[in-house]
Design an enzyme around this catalytic site. Structure first.
Site, PDB file in Angstrom:
ATOM      1  N   SER A  18       0.824  -1.222   0.000  1.00  0.00           N
ATOM      2  CA  SER A  18       0.000   0.000   0.000  1.00  0.00           C
ATOM      3  C   SER A  18       0.852   1.262   0.000  1.00  0.00           C
ATOM      4  O   SER A  18       0.401   2.309  -0.471  1.00  0.00           O
ATOM      5  CB  SER A  18      -0.934  -0.001   1.211  1.00  0.00           C
TER       6      SER A  18
ATOM      7  N   ASP B 231      -2.659   6.126  12.353  1.00  0.00           N
ATOM      8  CA  ASP B 231      -1.889   5.414  11.322  1.00  0.00           C
ATOM      9  C   ASP B 231      -0.574   6.161  11.104  1.00  0.00           C
ATOM     10  O   ASP B 231      -0.551   7.233  10.492  1.00  0.00           O
ATOM     11  CB  ASP B 231      -2.697   5.352  10.023  1.00  0.00           C
TER      12      ASP B 231
ATOM     13  N   HIS C 221       1.247   4.995   6.812  1.00  0.00           N
ATOM     14  CA  HIS C 221       0.935   5.600   5.511  1.00  0.00           C
ATOM     15  C   HIS C 221       1.122   7.115   5.568  1.00  0.00           C
ATOM     16  O   HIS C 221       1.131   7.714   6.638  1.00  0.00           O
ATOM     17  CB  HIS C 221      -0.493   5.242   5.097  1.00  0.00           C
TER      18      HIS C 221
END
Length: 450
Positions: free
Chosen positions: A157, A429, A432
């Site tokens: 990702s 998070d 990311h």
């Protein structure tokens, strides 16, 4: 007549002077013909100095810090310049080439501003190299480089974030009816269609930079470029490639095979690989040799660096056996750091939550980057037959504790609730990155190498 005591005859003095002249000439010749070491770029490299005149993507320079420093730096040369050594400099006069509202191809996961992030300073930091000038991203040059070619990002990702960044950096100068996006579970393709003439709205782009603009016309014959992403989080095969297994304890890797994925890499002109985060579960990696069809028993549990070495060697063997460097350029992006422990840079705070500035300490290195993995990458790449350009984004990204999606993201397809945002220890998070953001700088370096 006998010469005076203590004085040398004139002929002898002449010979001695001549001998010294010859020795000096030889030493000078040796100095200018000896190849310089990588550490002596600035001393010996005869590249042109950077003139701080505005280029196609420069700002007006009003708030540019370090203008005088830039004057003393060399133009970027991929053979000589390292992107590792540098510093983040705030420059509010430079605006991103896109926003998470203007680019329709960004996932909600990385659209921090749209998801309610109140600050915007994280979008205005520039990575300035110590000895060279890293050119700003120029979408026209990027599309020219990709004319008639396929560019594919391969990985997890985080690599998908770099792919979306690249698409957003170029798509805004392509007419609406000349671009398309096809999304798939494993393979997604952005396409700039055939076009004999493309008009780039240079004026609008330049006005974002605060400069008087003008319309230009870019002629791209047989313009048929694709910018693709292929999902392969481990590069090698695993039982979590398509139907993702959330529990790392249940993931099993076929460390000896990339065949299922690699068939999609054939015929691609430019390949950009990355794999790291999925290996770093903190657990031993269940590693299998042979087919899943023969059952998933018989795996061996290996320490992450050992499993990573075997898996990356499998990938390297495939590259060396199947790719022709005359037809395909191969890049490998180093690990993207995580910032899960605020103690790495501060004695207070919760992970990366509410961080608004980079860590300014030079050479900062936290626990979210495993130097053993860096060693594996270096050792394997240097032994490959097919040349691989390693884009070392790790050190520059280590500083950017401020640029993660934090609580301005989604989980399981839904935006975080206010209750979840109030619990950053569980929900922030710090893996990311917001877009626009740090992956844009990765692509800035990638285009410079390209």
């Amino acid at each position: 007549m006998k010469p005076s005591r203590g004085k040398l005859p004139l002929p002898i003095i002449t010979v001695v002077i001549f001998a010294f002249a010859i020795i000096a000439l030889l030493l000078y010749t040796e100095r200018i013909t000896t190849s310089p070491s990588p550490n002596s770029v600035v001393r010996f490299k005869s590249c042109s100095r950077k003139k701080h005149a505005p280029n196609s993507s420069d700002s007006d320079g009003k708030d540019d810090p370090d203008d005088s420093e830039a004057e003393d730096k060399f133009d970027f040369d991929p053979e000589e310049c390292s992107i590792v050594n540098g510093k983040w400099v705030f420059n509010n006069s430079v605006k991103p080439l896109y926003t998470d509202r203007s680019c329709p191809y960004l996932d909600r996961q990385v659209s921090c501003a749209k998801n309610g992030r109140p600050d915007s300073a994280y979008r205005h930091w520039e990575w300035q190299l110590d000895d060279c000038v890293l050119p700003r991203f120029n979408p026209v040059i990027a599309l020219k480089k990709l004319r008639g070619k396929r560019l594919m990002f391969v990985g997890d990702s985080l690599q998908r974030g770099q792919w979306q960044s690249f698409v957003c950096l170029v798509e805004h100068i392509i007419p609406e009816d000349k671009k398309s996006m096809r999304r798939g579970r494993s393979h997604s393709v952005f396409k700039a269609k055939n076009e004999s003439k493309m008009v780039a709205d240079w004026k609008m782009w330049k006005e974002r930079k605060g400069k008087e603009g003008k319309s230009i016309e870019v002629r791209l014959k047989e313009y048929n470029a694709t910018i693709e992403f292929y999902w392969a989080p481990f590069i090698v095969e695993s039982n979590s490639d398509v139907d993702i297994i959330g529990d790392p304890k249940k993931r099993i890797l076929r460390v000896d095979s990339v065949a299922k994925h690699a068939k999609h890499w054939l015929g691609v002109d430019i390949l950009v690989f990355n794999t790291y985060v999925w290996w770093m579960s903190g657990l031993r990696i269940k590693s299998l040799w042979g087919s899943f069809a023969n059952g998933e028993e018989g795996y061996e549990e290996l320490e992450a660096p050992m499993a990573y070495r075997i898996g990356l060697k499998t990938w390297a063997n495939w590259v060396d056996s199947n790719l022709n460097p005359n037809n395909t350029r191969v890049f490998f992006t180093t690990m993207s750091p995580t910032h899960m422990r605020s103690g790495d840079w501060s004695s207070k705070g919760i992970k990366c939550y509410n961080e608004t500035k980079p860590v300014m300490k030079r050479g900062h290195w936290g626990t979210g980057s495993d130097k053993r993995i860096m060693d594996v990458v270096g050792n394997i790449m240097e032994k490959m037959k097919v040349p691989v350009t390693v884009i070392n984004i790790t050190q520059m990204s280590e500083h950017r504790v401020d640029a993660h999606t934090s609580v301005y993201t989604e989980t399981q397809g839904k935006l975080l609730t206010e209750e979840q945002k109030a619990d950053p220890l569980r929900h922030a998070d710090c893996i990311h990155w917001c877009l626009p953001g740090v992956p844009d700088t990765w692509n800035q370096a990638f285009l410079a190498y390209l």
